[in-house]
Design an enzyme around this catalytic site. Structure first.
Site, short mmCIF file in Angstrom:
data_model
loop_
_atom_site.label_atom_id
_atom_site.label_comp_id
_atom_site.label_asym_id
_atom_site.label_seq_id
_atom_site.Cartn_x
_atom_site.Cartn_y
_atom_site.Cartn_z
CD GLU A 74 10.38 17.26 33.31
OE1 GLU A 74 10.01 16.65 34.38
OE2 GLU A 74 11.11 16.75 32.69
CG HIS A 125 14.07 17.73 28.73
ND1 HIS A 125 14.83 16.95 29.52
CD2 HIS A 125 13.11 18.13 29.17
CE1 HIS A 125 13.77 16.80 30.61
NE2 HIS A 125 12.82 17.74 30.32
CG ASP A 142 15.78 14.39 27.48
OD1 ASP A 142 16.33 15.22 28.29
OD2 ASP A 142 14.75 14.38 27.57
C1 ACM Z 1 7.60 14.58 30.92
O1 ACM Z 1 7.64 13.33 31.51
N1 ACM Z 1 8.59 15.24 31.14
C2 ACM Z 1 6.89 14.70 29.63
#
Ligand code: ACM
Ligand code: ZN
Length: 530
Positions: A328, A264, A187
């Site tokens: 995201e 990420h 991440d």
């Molecule tokens: C997530 O909670 N961004 C998959």
């Protein structure tokens, strides 16, 4: 003297009134038929467990049974055992089991080796809290899970957890009949997967020099945050991960690794800034949230990098499903990046969401050459799903529903029922830090993974459900266990039982016993529930 007599008779009273073993564990077996004649078998040390010779999985099952039940292992055919393990149960569900306890001893039969394992777990849980003589009433007990995918996710990027804890975590999953461990390995805040061809990832991208103190809600600029001076470091070597894969496999748990792309990715960008649209520089992120900086989709080096990473990922993890993330990932950088825009033009794409789909398709094709299938978060629907992609629905049920209607496989993990980083009690002062929200035990239990408006055919694409542990605010294994338990017990029944087989009041009674087992096993858990 009188006091002593009182204590002695109280002790005798307690022993005599020890609860009868009733096989009512979590997840609840579908069938429990206890003989009415009151006959029972006494399980004692020195008894034996046997398995079919030459079957290594059954040998391991026998070792588990011996460990849990305090028995000795013998190979089938040499001597009739007291507890006999066997496959061959006629069922279309490979995880189905039947336990028969009678005059001839105990037989645990599974539709496959995994079914035998679940039968052993049910018997183990039935006796775990016994202190005196273990009397097993003659009975037939059988169970089978509703879903094939019964998952739990753990984020080891935001905080790193040692191999010893990962194994304990896997033990906890096995106790609850979970069969998929979704391992979030990378991440913005840390890269935990060793890539031998790209050593900087483990050496440097795994190091977060400092972390924001408290929460960064509403923070517009990370430079304004107040940081601690405690580095968060750690990565898993490939040797360690292979060992963990084998450990999980013995417990019938498949590890689905996730390398989250194209967002990420700041930890990776910190060592390979040329893979970002702006060229950086980037630092391993010390704040939480969603970063605008993502992998550049127009740079051919990006796909080269991803194929190297995922190539090694496949070397380590045999799972058919490989998680490519996809959540995201803002597209603002792509909008102003000449390389990304040129790529869109070349491919005749009309929006940036389709650019993300382009990467997904490339990864799907690459992973298909290794016999693998991609799964991604529900944002992967936005630019159109690639042909064989499975979808993990987290922003509610709608993404999963849409995917099922398109005949793509789905795992349901909506925030409202499945995000175990949420608080489990209303009173926030009475529990360790959560990310926010409120997800009590009862709400986990009430989850129905199959939306009612899907047709029977569409519903078949719902493979199962998963709970998620994002660890921004979980700094220790104890904290992870607390957030997991006992909500995992509720999730276990969501995954194992059909709606008509669930009963929350009865579940709570069984949970009271199960919590004693947690205590015996040394697990941390939330003692109250709402
Ligand atoms: C997530 O909670 N961004 C998959
Ligand atoms: Zn770009």
């Amino acid at each position: 003297m009188i006091k002593q007599i009182l204590i002695l008779s109280l002790a005798a009273f307690c022993l005599n009134t020890a609860a009868e073993i009733n096989y009512q564990v979590i997840p609840m077996p579908q069938q429990i038929d206890i003989n009415k004649d009151g006959k029972y078998m006494v399980l004692s040390k020195g008894m034996t467990v046997g398995y079919p010779s030459g079957n290594l999985q059954m040998k391991r099952n026998a070792e588990f049974a011996a460990e849990y039940l305090g028995l000795n292992v013998i190979e089938e055919g040499k001597k009739k055992a007291d507890v006999n393990l066997m496959t061959g149960l006629k069922s279309s569900n490979p995880d189905a089991y039947v336990i028969t306890i009678g005059q001839k001893g105990i037989m645990i039969q599974g539709a496959s080796e995994s079914g035998v394992f679940y039968g052993i777990q049910t018997l183990r849980k039935s006796i775990m809290n016994e202190t005196g003589e273990i009397r097993l009433p003659y009975a037939v007990v059988s169970g089978e899970p509703r879903f094939t995918y019964r998952g739990t996710e753990l984020d080891c990027a935001r905080h790193f957890f040692p191999v010893s804890f990962i194994k304990k975590f896997i033990d906890i999953l096995a106790l609850h009949g979970i069969n998929r461990f979704h391992w979030h390995l990378t991440d913005d805040q840390g890269w935990r997967f060793e890539v031998k061809a790209l050593p900087e990832l483990a050496e440097k991208a795994s190091v977060r020099p400092c972390t924001i103190i408290g929460k960064n809600v509403g923070l517009s600029n990370p430079d304004n945050a107040i940081y601690d001076d405690t580095p968060e470091t750690g990565y898993y070597t490939q040797e360690e991960m292979r060992d963990i894969v084998a450990y999980a496999a013995e417990r019938y748990i498949t590890i689905i690794p996730e390398i989250d792309l194209p967002g990420h990715m700041i930890a990776a960008l910190s060592v390979y800034p040329e893979l970002g649209c702006t060229g950086g520089p980037y630092k391993v992120w010390g704040v939480w949230g969603v970063a605008d900086d993502v992998l550049c989709a127009g740079n051919p080096k990006t796909l080269e990098f991803l194929k190297t990473v995922y190539g090694e990922l496949c070397d380590v993890f045999p799972s058919k499903l490989i998680h490519i993330g996809g959540d995201e990932s803002p597209r603002v950088r792509w909008k102003s990046c000449p390389k990304c825009q040129a790529k869109m033009k070349e491919l005749n794409l009309s929006n940036e969401a389709q650019l993300q789909t382009y990467i997904n398709k490339e990864m799907e094709a690459f992973l298909a050459t290794k016999g693998r299938q991609i799964i991604g978060w529900d944002e992967t629907l936005e630019g159109g799903l690639s042909e064989n992609a499975a979808v993990m629905s987290w922003r509610g049920y709608d993404g999963g529903k849409a995917a099922a209607k398109l005949h793509h496989q789905v795992v349901m993990t909506p925030t409202n029922n499945c995000y175990f980083d949420y608080y489990q009690l209303k009173n926030r002062d009475a529990q360790p830090l959560g990310i926010g929200g409120y997800l009590p035990l009862s709400k986990v239990y009430s989850m129905e993974p199959v939306p009612s408006d899907l047709t029977k055919e569409e519903a078949k694409y719902i493979m199962g459900a998963q709970c998620n542990l994002w660890t921004e605010y979980m700094l220790s294994p104890d904290h992870v266990e607390y957030m997991l338990l006992p909500r995992l017990a509720a999730m276990s029944e969501v995954q194992w039982l059909k709606p008509e087989e669930k009963n929350y009041e009865q579940f709570l009674e069984r949970l009271a016993t199960f919590k004693q087992s947690y205590q015996r096993l040394g697990y941390k858990f939330c003692t109250s529930h709402e």
